[in-house]
Write an enzyme that holds these catalytic residues in place. Sequence first.
Site, PDB file in Angstrom:
ATOM      1  N   SER A 131       0.854  -1.174  -0.055  1.00 27.10           N
ATOM      2  CA  SER A 131      -0.037   0.102  -0.057  1.00 27.10           C
ATOM      3  C   SER A 131       0.796   1.127   0.035  1.00 27.10           C
ATOM      4  O   SER A 131       2.227   1.215   0.189  1.00 27.10           O
ATOM      5  CB  SER A 131      -0.725   0.056   1.098  1.00 27.10           C
ATOM      6  OG  SER A 131      -0.075   0.478   2.528  1.00 27.10           O
ATOM      7  N   LYS A 132       0.332   2.146  -0.243  1.00 26.30           N
ATOM      8  CA  LYS A 132       0.999   3.718  -0.033  1.00 26.30           C
ATOM      9  C   LYS A 132       1.950   3.677   1.199  1.00 26.30           C
ATOM     10  O   LYS A 132       2.865   4.790   1.134  1.00 26.30           O
ATOM     11  CB  LYS A 132       0.144   5.026  -0.320  1.00 26.30           C
ATOM     12  CG  LYS A 132      -0.390   5.121  -1.504  1.00 26.30           C
ATOM     13  CD  LYS A 132      -1.214   6.298  -1.684  1.00 26.30           C
ATOM     14  CE  LYS A 132      -1.994   6.207  -3.020  1.00 26.30           C
ATOM     15  NZ  LYS A 132      -3.287   7.002  -2.965  1.00 26.30           N
ATOM     16  N   ARG A 133       1.458   3.117   2.417  1.00 24.69           N
ATOM     17  CA  ARG A 133       2.032   3.250   3.522  1.00 24.69           C
ATOM     18  C   ARG A 133       3.496   2.476   3.536  1.00 24.69           C
ATOM     19  O   ARG A 133       4.504   2.958   4.270  1.00 24.69           O
ATOM     20  CB  ARG A 133       1.295   2.906   4.539  1.00 24.69           C
ATOM     21  CG  ARG A 133       0.385   3.787   5.263  1.00 24.69           C
ATOM     22  CD  ARG A 133      -0.542   3.168   6.293  1.00 24.69           C
ATOM     23  NE  ARG A 133      -1.292   1.921   6.131  1.00 24.69           N
ATOM     24  CZ  ARG A 133      -2.131   1.984   5.583  1.00 24.69           C
ATOM     25  NH1 ARG A 133      -3.124   3.109   5.262  1.00 24.69           N
ATOM     26  NH2 ARG A 133      -2.869   0.821   5.116  1.00 24.69           N
ATOM     27  N   ASN A 134       3.788   1.220   2.829  1.00 24.13           N
ATOM     28  CA  ASN A 134       4.858   0.614   2.742  1.00 24.13           C
ATOM     29  C   ASN A 134       5.810   0.747   1.290  1.00 24.13           C
ATOM     30  O   ASN A 134       6.551  -0.092   1.187  1.00 24.13           O
ATOM     31  CB  ASN A 134       4.668  -0.760   3.514  1.00 24.13           C
ATOM     32  CG  ASN A 134       3.582  -1.655   2.507  1.00 24.13           C
ATOM     33  OD1 ASN A 134       3.373  -1.005   1.415  1.00 24.13           O
ATOM     34  ND2 ASN A 134       3.152  -2.756   3.093  1.00 24.13           N
TER      35      ASN A 134
END
Length: 465
Positions: A237-240
């Site tokens: 995801s954009k988070r990782n």
Amino acid sequence: MTKVTRFAPSPTGALHIGGVRTALFNYVYAKQNKGKFLIRVEDTDVERSTKEFEKNILNGLSDIGINPDEPPVRQSERSELYQKAVEKIIDSGNAYYCNCSKERLDQMRAAQQSKGLKPQYDGKCRNLNLKPDSSTVLRLKTPKDGELIFHDLVRGEVIFQNSELDDLILLRSDGSPTYHLCNVVDDFEQGVSTVIRGEDHLSNTPRQIHIQQALGYPSLEYAHLPMVLGQDKKRLSKRNAVTSLQDYFEKGYLESSLINMLARLGWSKGDKEIFYLDDLIDDFRIQEVQKAGAIFDPAKLDWINNHHLAALSFESFKDRLIPFLENAGINYNLKDNSNEIIEAMRSSQPTLLGVAKDLIPYFTQIDSYDEKAANKFLKGSEAVLEFVQRKLNGLEAWNEGSIDHALQEAQTALSLPTPKLNQPIRIAMTGSTQSPSLGLTLSLFDLAEVNNRIDAALKYLANTD
Ligand code: GLU
């Protein structure tokens, strides 16, 4: 039978690299079977779907070279087909209208959950033979007993208990068809033979197979791909991770590198690492895709991109680099030896953006030095700079060999370890300690420019304490 695959994105977000991998596997499977690859835009969720996302997805796929064999279709333009299919299911007796209120359904679910049961429609309206009105939804009469078994090309035999499956809603109370119905009707109408999609859709498959059977459609081949995970082993995801394809293009990763990297997410062929699209069409086997989640490693992508960049001819490399040079404010036409400079620096970084950045000091004046490098190597190096400058000015020929020779002599005369001699000059010339061999670096400039830059470094040293 001709294999027909499809990529069916919902345009509720930008093209994600996990999605590109799904599209790629569909594309490769179709091509290696001399079949067809299609794209279907699943835009029935009007609240969340946008034209911008659709454009982003279709353009991204075309930029990376995954082109469909027919123009993409949009679910929002196919309501007639869904309507006809609904009529067919109603006529076959495989569906029923249900007028259970939201309150009743909520209470029913809460009661099931409090008993530790999986929430599920209890079938109250199944045999009531209700007529449609503005409060009714249409539900599929899902078989209540037995098992639904299908063969998955990746996961082998997959078994679901029918008792676990709900009487799925096919039409909402406003008459609009639901996602599962559209998906099944479209796969049939588009002549799809093989559904290759993420494992997150695995639990949808038995539900969709029941709709297919109710409609009398032939069965399909399925392959559910393992999820793409970030370095933290959580779903990508954009988070990782950087997930947008466009961001990778903007950094200067080649399309072929991205394809190579995506192909290796969940699939391998011995220890072969470098693949181009044509190799994949020859080598890829969907049955060899692993079941476990596939970790996306950005360092591996760098490594792959390095290989793909190195494999380009100089002219192709330069063509690909030019937009990045222009963005970096480099006018490469100003220098007669720009090709030589580019060639010397082409493997300095794993991306075109990185190479362009590294090229800045060769084409424009440097206005600052890397602070850490200057503190470590430049400070106190006045004598070295002056000595080397004198030596270079005494050279009869200006080329890498003669410069290397002069540097060797300077090092012996000053009896200094290599970094103490080379790094101050390198920083004076490029602003940092990153450059090819020093002889080559210096030879990329003319002597007048070398003098200017060494003088500027001496001036900088005179003005700092
Ligand atoms: N539209 C679905 C999605 O974007 C894909 C459905 C499918 O491949 O069957 O996740």
